[in-house]
Design an enzyme around this catalytic site. Structure first.
Site, PDB file in Angstrom:
ATOM      1  CG  ASP A 120      22.180 -54.504  -2.414  1.00 49.76           C
ATOM      2  OD1 ASP A 120      22.305 -53.715  -3.315  1.00 49.76           O
ATOM      3  OD2 ASP A 120      22.120 -54.275  -1.191  1.00 49.76           O
TER       4      ASP A 120
ATOM      5  CG  ASP B 144      22.517 -47.451  -3.592  1.00 45.20           C
ATOM      6  OD1 ASP B 144      22.716 -48.779  -3.992  1.00 45.20           O
ATOM      7  OD2 ASP B 144      22.289 -47.259  -2.213  1.00 45.20           O
TER       8      ASP B 144
ATOM      9  CB  ALA C 298      21.621 -45.050   4.082  1.00 41.74           C
TER      10      ALA C 298
HETATM   11  N1  GUN Z   1      21.523 -52.517   1.806  1.00 43.53           N
HETATM   12  C1  GUN Z   1      21.302 -51.801   3.104  1.00 43.53           C
HETATM   13  N2  GUN Z   1      21.231 -50.477   2.697  1.00 43.53           N
HETATM   14  C2  GUN Z   1      21.375 -50.389   1.541  1.00 43.53           C
HETATM   15  C3  GUN Z   1      21.652 -49.457   0.861  1.00 43.53           C
HETATM   16  O1  GUN Z   1      21.457 -48.155   1.184  1.00 43.53           O
HETATM   17  N3  GUN Z   1      21.919 -49.377  -0.555  1.00 43.53           N
HETATM   18  C4  GUN Z   1      21.912 -50.920  -1.047  1.00 43.53           C
HETATM   19  N4  GUN Z   1      22.197 -50.824  -2.417  1.00 43.53           N
HETATM   20  N5  GUN Z   1      21.932 -51.860  -0.337  1.00 43.53           N
HETATM   21  C5  GUN Z   1      21.718 -51.770   1.086  1.00 43.53           C
END
Ligand code: GUN
Ligand code: ZN
Length: 657
Positions: free
Chosen positions: A85, A120, A187
Site C-alpha cells: 500500500d 489515492d 475507504a
Molecule cells: N487501506 C484501507 N483503505 C484504504 C484506501 O482507501 N486506500 C488505500 N490506498 N489503502 C487503504
C-alpha cells in the site's frame, strides 16, 4: 500478472492469480505484515500472499535501505507475492504524508513489490458530495500519473467516491478504461467499523458492476471474517487483514459470526491450536505480548478457515447459503443481505444457472435470490397455452408424484400423456420459492433441487400469490386446485375454476373396486372393499400390492397381471355377496374334508358348478349347503369341470373354513 477464473457462484470467482512470486488461489486473505516489527510468522499460519505498507518502509531510513538492497521479499523474509500500500491510509488518518505519488510509485517498483498502489485519497463516508467529487478528481489524477510513472510495476488502482454510489460508479468506469491490473475498493473501513454493512453493499456493488471482470478486486481493510462471504459473493477476490493483530492487541477473538472479548469467554470458541491448548483463563494469565501473539494466531487461523470454506462453497455452488448464514450473525449484516438481493437482476447475470448443490431456503430473503429472479423472468416469457391447471406441490420432482392427485387417468403415464397429448392445457405446480413451475420443467435445476421449510412464512405466501396472479394474466381459462386457493388466499376471478383433485385414497379405492367389479361381477368391489380399506403399495414401483381391512388381508393385487387374488377375508366377503351358484364349485360330502384341509379339488368330486367360470379364475369351493369350505384357482372352465371325471378342477389356495 495473470488472473484466471476457475469456478463461479453468485458474483464470486474462484481464481488463480499468477505473479512473478508464484500462484495463489483467490479469494485470498493477505495478512498485513508490519515491515519493522512483525512478530507472527504468517506464512506458517497459512498465508500465501501478504500485504505491507511501502510508506512505512520508505519513511524509516533503515528499512528503506534494506528494502532497496534486499528487495521487499528479503526485508519481510517472504518469498510469495507481496502487495504494498502507498501511505494513503496514513494520509486519511493523519491528514498528510511525506511522500509524493510519483515517489511512492517509483519506490514500490524499486523494492520489487508484486502489486503496488498509487496515493489515492480515501474519502470518508458522509462527506458532502462536492468534497467527494473533488477528492475523486485527485484520486483519478494520481491514478493516471501512476500509469505514466511506472515502468513495469503491477498496479492497484483504488475505487473511491465516499458513500455516493454514482461517484463509485464513475470512478470504477474511469479506472476500468485505464491499464491497471488490480482494483481495490477503498475507504470502506469506516463503514465496517460502524457496522454500516448495508452501505458497504451499495458501495461495493456500484464499484464492481463497472470494473473489468478480468481484473481481481481487493476490498481494502476488510479483515473481519464476518464479511468475507458477503464480499466474495459481491465479486471481491482479495482481502487484507490487520484485524488479526489489532483485535488480538485488544484481547478480542475474531469468529465468522462475530467478535468475542476474551474476558467474557468461559470456553474457547474454535478448535484451532490455540483454542485447543489454552483456556480463556490461561490466556488471561499470560503476559500481554504472549497473549497478543496467541490471540493473533487464533484470529489468523479462523480467518483462513473461513476463506477455505468460502472457496469450497464456490466450487459446490452453495456460497449464497453461506452468505445467508453469515448475515444472520448481526441485524446490520441482515440489512446487507436484504440490500444484496435488490441487486439480484445484476448478480443473476454472473451466477451459473446450474449448480452441484441444492437451493436451500433459509428465510424470506431467499425469496429474492438471483435464482428466483432468473426463473421468474424466464417463465413469464414462455409461450402460453390455451388453459392452465395449477396444482399443489408434492414430493419433487413433481410430475412423478402428481398423478394420484389429478384424478384424470390412472397410472404413471397420465401426466406424460397430458404433457405430450393434444390437450392444450398447461399443467403447473405452485410452490415456494419459485412460484409457478410448468410440469415440463420440473426436473430442471433448481426447480427440483431445492428445499423449503414445510411451514410457510407470510412473505413467501404473499410473493407466491403475486407470482400466480401475474402468471395467470396470460390465460383465459384457469383451473386451480382448491388447496392452492386456500394456502395462498388466491382471489377467484371469473376466469378461474376451482377444482378438487381426487385424493390418493379415494383414487386407489375406485381403482380396486372397479377391478373387482370387472373380475367378478358389478357390486363385488363395494362388497370386498369398504371406505376404510387399507392400501399397501410396493415401495419400489408405487403400485398397489395388498388390501387390508384393519390387520386382515382381503386380497392381493398380483403384480404380473393386475388381478385380485383372494385371501380368506376376501373369499368370505365374496361368498356372502355373490348369490349361489355364482363363482362356486360345489363338491360332494366325500371331498368336503379334503377341501377344508386345503387339498386340491378333483373333477370327479364336483357335483355342481357355475357354468360361467373360466379357467384361472378365483373361485369359491362350497358344499351342497353352500357352506364355504375353501377357495382357489380354477384350472378348467365351468363346462369342463362338469364334464371331466378325472384330473384336477381347482387348485385350492386355502381351506380351513
Ligand atoms: N487501506 C484501507 N483503505 C484504504 C484506501 O482507501 N486506500 C488505500 N490506498 N489503502 C487503504
Ligand atoms: Zn481458535
Amino acid at each position: 500478472m495473470n488472473f484466471e477464473i476457475k469456478y463461479k457462484d453468485a458474483r464470486a470467482r474462484l481464481g488463480i492469480l499468477t505473479t512473478s512470486h508464484g500462484k495463489i488461489r483467490t479469494p485470498a486473505l493477505m495478512p498485513v505484515v508490519h515491515p519493522g516489527r512483525q512478530t507472527l510468522p504468517v506464512k506458517e499460519h497459512g498465508a500465501e500472499i501478504v500485504i505491507t505498507n511501502a510508506y512505512l518502509i520508505y519513511k524509516n531510513e533503515e528499512l528503506r535501505e534494506r528494502a532497496l538492497q534486499e528487495g521487499v521479499h528479503g526485508l519481510l523474509d517472504f518469498s510469495g507475492p507481496i502487495v504494498t500500500d502507498s501511505g494513503s491510509f496514513q494520509l486519511s488518518t493523519y491528514g498528510e504524508v511525506e511522500v509524493s505519488n510519483p515517489e511512492i510509485i517509483k519506490f514500490q517498483e524499486a523494492i520489487g513489490t508484486d502489486i503496488g498502489t498509487s496515493l489515492d485519497l480515501p474519502t470518508p463516508p458522509d462527506v458532502t458530495k462536492k468534497r467527494a467529487e473533488r477528492d475523486l478528481e485527485v484520486t483519478l489524477e494520481r491514478a493516471r500519473e501512476a500509469l505514466e510513472v511506472r515502468e513495469n510495476l503491477t498496479l492497484n488502482s483504488v475505487v473511491q467516491g465516499s458513500t455516493y454510489p454514482d461517484l463509485r460508479e464513475r470512478c470504477a468506469q474511469e479506472l476500468a478504461s485505464m491499464d491497471f491490473e488490480v482494483h481495490p475498493i477503498g475507504a470502506v473501513v469506516p463503514l465496517m467499523e460502524s457496522y454500516r454493512y448495508r452501505e458497504l453493499v451499495e458501495v461495493v456493488m456500484a464499484s464492481v458492476e463497472h470494473l473489468p471482470d478480468s481484473r481481481p478486486r481487493h476490498l481494502m481493510g476488510a479483515g473481519h471474517p464476518m464479511v468475507f462471504a458477503l464480499a466474495v459473493a459481491m465479486g471481491c477476490d482479495l482481502f487484507d487483514s490487520a484485524a488479526y493483530i489489532l483485535y488480538a492487541q485488544d484481547d478480542r477473538l475474531l469468529m465468522p459470526d462475530g467478535t468475542h472479548k476474551l474476558e467474557n469467554l468461559v470456553e474457547m470458541p474454535c478448535s484451532c491450536e490455540v483454542c485447543r491448548t489454552y483456556t480463556p483463563q490461561d490466556l488471561i494469565n499470560k503476559k500481554k505480548e504472549e497473549r497478543t501473539l496467541l490471540l493473533a494466531q487464533h484470529n489468523l487461523a479462523i480467518s483462513f478457515a473461513e476463506i477455505r470454506q468460502i472457496r469450497q462453497a464456490i466450487v459446490e455452488g452453495s456460497l449464497w447459503e453461506l452468505v445467508e448464514q453469515r448475515c444472520r450473525a448481526h441485524p446490520y449484516l441482515l440489512d446487507a443481505l436484504r440490500k444484496l438481493v435488490t441487486y439480484s437482476p445484476q448478480i443473476e447475470k454472473y451466477d451459473p444457472p446450474y449448480k452441484k448443490s441444492a437451493f436451500f431456503y433459509s428465510g424470506s430473503e431467499s425469496l429474492n435470490r438471483p435464482e428466483v429472479h432468473r426463473h421468474w423472468e424466464k417463465v413469464r416469457n414462455l409461450p402460453r397455452k390455451e388453459a392452465v391447471l395449477l396444482l399443489p406441490p408434492v414430493t419433487k420432482p413433481y410430475s412423478q408424484n402428481l398423478h394420484p392427485y389429478l384424478g384424470i387417468a390412472y397410472g404413471r403415464g397420465a401426466c406424460e400423456g397430458m404433457l405430450t397429448g393434444k390437450l392444450d392445457l398447461q399443467l403447473a405446480v405452485v410452490d415456494v420459492p419459485f412460484g409457478v413451475i410448468p410440469l415440463e420443467l420440473d426436473q430442471v435445476y433448481p426447480l427440483a433441487q431445492n428445499e423449503t421449510p414445510t411451514i410457510m412464512d407470510t412473505e413467501a405466501r404473499l410473493q407466491v400469490k403475486r407470482m400466480v396472479e401475474e402468471y395467470l394474466e396470460g390465460y383465459a381459462t384457469v383451473l386451480v386446485a382448491s388447496s392452492l386457493v386456500k394456502r395462498y388466499e388466491l382471489d377467484i376471478t371469473e376466469q378461474v375454476t376451482v377444482v378438487d383433485p381426487i385424493s390418493m385414497d379415494t383414487h386407489d379405492l375406485k381403482r380396486v373396486r372397479m377391478i373387482a367389479d370387472y373380475q367378478f361381477q358389478p357390486g363385488a368391489g363395494e362388497a370386498l372393499f369398504d371406505d376404510q380399506v387399507r392400501v399397501v403399495k410396493s415401495r419400489k414401483t408405487g403400485k398397489i400390492r395388498h388390501l387390508y381391512q384393519g390387520e386382515d388381508l382381503i386380497a392381493t393385487l398380483r403384480a404380473s397381471d393386475g388381478v385380485l387374488v383372494l385371501a380368506v377375508l376376501g373369499a368370505r366377503k365374496l361368498h356372502q355377496h355373490l348369490p349361489y351358484p355364482v363363482n362356486r364349485v360345489v363338491v360332494n360330502e366325500e371331498a368336503e374334508p379334503f377341501a377344508r384341509e386345503g387339498k386340491s379339488i378333483f373333477a370327479k368330486f364336483v357335483i355342481n358348478c357355475d357354468i360361467d367360470i373360466r379357467a384361472q379364475e378365483e373361485v369359491l369351493i362350497v358344499n351342497s349347503e353352500d357352506e364355504l369350505l375353501a377357495f382357489g384357482k380354477s384350472l378348467l372352465n365351468g363346462r369342463e369341470i362338469t364334464d371331466f371325471k378325472t384330473g384336477q378342477a381347482v387348485k385350492t389356495r386355502k381351506g380351513g373354513f
